[in-house]
Enzyme design. Structure first.
Site, PDB file in Angstrom:
ATOM      1  N   SER A  64     -57.493 -38.921 -91.633  1.00  0.00           N
ATOM      2  CA  SER A  64     -57.449 -39.187 -90.439  1.00  0.00           C
ATOM      3  C   SER A  64     -58.537 -38.726 -89.566  1.00  0.00           C
ATOM      4  CB  SER A  64     -56.229 -37.739 -89.855  1.00  0.00           C
ATOM      5  OG  SER A  64     -54.928 -38.316 -90.014  1.00  0.00           O
ATOM      6  N   LYS A  67     -59.722 -41.396 -87.480  1.00  0.00           N
ATOM      7  CA  LYS A  67     -59.016 -41.855 -86.186  1.00  0.00           C
ATOM      8  C   LYS A  67     -60.159 -41.717 -85.305  1.00  0.00           C
ATOM      9  CE  LYS A  67     -54.553 -40.542 -87.733  1.00  0.00           C
ATOM     10  NZ  LYS A  67     -53.659 -39.122 -87.497  1.00  0.00           N
ATOM     11  N   TYR A 189     -54.986 -50.095 -90.458  1.00  0.00           N
ATOM     12  CA  TYR A 189     -55.068 -48.509 -90.350  1.00  0.00           C
ATOM     13  C   TYR A 189     -55.018 -47.955 -91.639  1.00  0.00           C
ATOM     14  CZ  TYR A 189     -52.834 -44.081 -89.569  1.00  0.00           C
ATOM     15  OH  TYR A 189     -52.631 -42.515 -89.661  1.00  0.00           O
ATOM     16  N   TYR A 240     -53.737 -31.337 -84.665  1.00  0.00           N
ATOM     17  CA  TYR A 240     -52.119 -31.470 -84.187  1.00  0.00           C
ATOM     18  C   TYR A 240     -51.650 -30.244 -83.598  1.00  0.00           C
ATOM     19  CZ  TYR A 240     -53.987 -35.001 -87.279  1.00  0.00           C
ATOM     20  OH  TYR A 240     -54.519 -35.857 -87.840  1.00  0.00           O
ATOM     21  N   VAL A 258     -56.083 -35.478 -94.020  1.00  0.00           N
ATOM     22  CA  VAL A 258     -55.042 -34.883 -95.254  1.00  0.00           C
ATOM     23  C   VAL A 258     -55.869 -35.026 -96.677  1.00  0.00           C
ATOM     24  CG1 VAL A 258     -52.808 -35.129 -94.353  1.00  0.00           C
ATOM     25  CG2 VAL A 258     -53.890 -36.944 -95.543  1.00  0.00           C
TER      26      VAL A 258
HETATM   27  O1  DON Z   1     -51.172 -41.799 -91.729  1.00  0.00           O
HETATM   28  C1  DON Z   1     -51.161 -40.940 -92.361  1.00  0.00           C
HETATM   29  O2  DON Z   1     -50.008 -40.180 -92.519  1.00  0.00           O
HETATM   30  C2  DON Z   1     -52.481 -40.658 -93.205  1.00  0.00           C
HETATM   31  N1  DON Z   1     -53.151 -41.883 -93.482  1.00  0.00           N
HETATM   32  C3  DON Z   1     -53.564 -39.903 -92.294  1.00  0.00           C
HETATM   33  C4  DON Z   1     -52.910 -38.347 -91.955  1.00  0.00           C
HETATM   34  C5  DON Z   1     -53.836 -37.252 -91.864  1.00  0.00           C
HETATM   35  O3  DON Z   1     -55.076 -37.472 -92.600  1.00  0.00           O
HETATM   36  C6  DON Z   1     -53.364 -36.147 -91.033  1.00  0.00           C
HETATM   37  N2  DON Z   1     -54.416 -35.153 -91.100  1.00  0.00           N
HETATM   38  N3  DON Z   1     -54.553 -33.898 -91.396  1.00  0.00           N
END
Ligand code: DON
Length: 304
Positions: A64, A67, A189, A240, A258
């Protein structure tokens, strides 16, 4: 002058010994293979002095954190037109939550939750000639590092298990807030999230947010207004449903992923990246947050 190296060495030593390291993400199977014993931290100050400890030059999946980079590119391409399709309010919900999206007629709360980032990905798919190639080139230029790449195994792994992102993209499509087809946007994405970078490279990429939009090579990427806005979005939405806790304990704008990475910055002073793959219950790096709390507490520096 603040002795960042001593502070970082102390944090590194404490974090390496920590027994309670959180849990490595496993909903993307490829990420579950990473050892929770890793810990790295890298800080660059406004004079481009670098301070590091631990596994700071080992690449990991930025997830993330990407992003924010896609948001930068979207802002440079279409500026405030983004705001008609994505809001800038904290969601108070987990990164992959969906019910608000339906309540709010397909307008995601902010660009850092998954649904919002998928809308930003859609904008990039529309605007870029060769979206994956052009986005990667943008990240390479921003960091002045042509070795940065997608981790195709991670992208494939997420594609196989990304049911919630498919749900989000389909919901967006049903509300008319996805212009391209679901498969194309999610392929982009998943690739943007799969980019592998180390802590040092991440501080180079996020240098622009602490340096008024200007990168380490003195190229201007963002206007002051855009820097203000993106830093505000990171502070209020970057973690979040833990954004309040991060502001309370750390007091810096930042973004987590993550893969266990967190990048944060103090405008005009420094940019710092930390990596520890074990996550807390909210999906943010457990030791990463603790390390950054120690950094701002020990250095007596935060935006507050
Ligand atoms: O879309 C997802 O679930 C993952 N590619 C990224 C989520 C993420 O990194 C949330 N952050 N802490």
């Amino acid at each position: 002058m603040t002795d960042y190296q001593t502070i970082i060495d102390t944090i590194g030593a404490q974090c390496r010994q920590s027994m309670d390291r959180g849990k490595v993400a496993n909903y993307i199977p490829e990420l579950a293979k990473v050892s929770d014993s890793k810990f790295g931290i890298h800080l660059v100050d406004s004079n481009k002095n670098n301070y590091r400890a631990g596994h700071s030059d080992e690449a990991f999946s930025i997830q993330s954190i990407s992003k924010v980079l896609s948001l930068v590119l979207a802002f440079t391409l279409v500026d405030n037109a983004i705001l008609s399709r994505v809001d800038v309010e904290p969601s108070g919900d987990p990164f992959n939550h969906l019910s608000l999206l339906e309540f709010e007629n397909g307008i995601p709360r902010n660009p850092l939750i998954n649904a919002g980032a998928i809308v930003v990905a859609d904008i990039l798919v529309t605007e870029l000639q060769d979206p994956k190639r052009d986005f990667l080139q943008f990240v390479r230029d921003l960091t002045n590092d042509q070795t940065i790449d997608f981790d195709k195994k991670v992208a494939r792994s997420e594609k196989k298990t990304g049911f919630k992102n498919y749900a989000a993209a389909n919901l967006l499509k049903s509300y008319g807030n996805l212009k391209n087809d679901v498969e194309t946007v999610l392929d982009f994405y998943f690739h943007q999230c799969s980019i592998a970078m180390d802590c040092a490279q991440l501080t180079k990429a996020f240098f622009i947010f602490m340096n008024r939009g200007v990168c380490q090579r003195n190229k201007t990427y963002l206007t002051l207004g855009q820097v203000k806005r993106i830093n505000a979005i990171m502070l209020t939405c970057g973690f979040y449903d833990e954004a309040g806790e991060f502001a309370f304990e750390v007091g810096l704008p930042g973004k987590s992923g993550v893969g266990g990475g967190i990048v944060a910055l103090l405008p005009g002073k420094y940019c710092v990246a930390v990596w520890s793959p074990g996550l807390n219950a909210k999906g943010n790096s457990k030791l990463g947050m603790e390390a950054l709390e120690k950094l701002t507490t020990e250095s007596h520096q935060s935006i507050f």
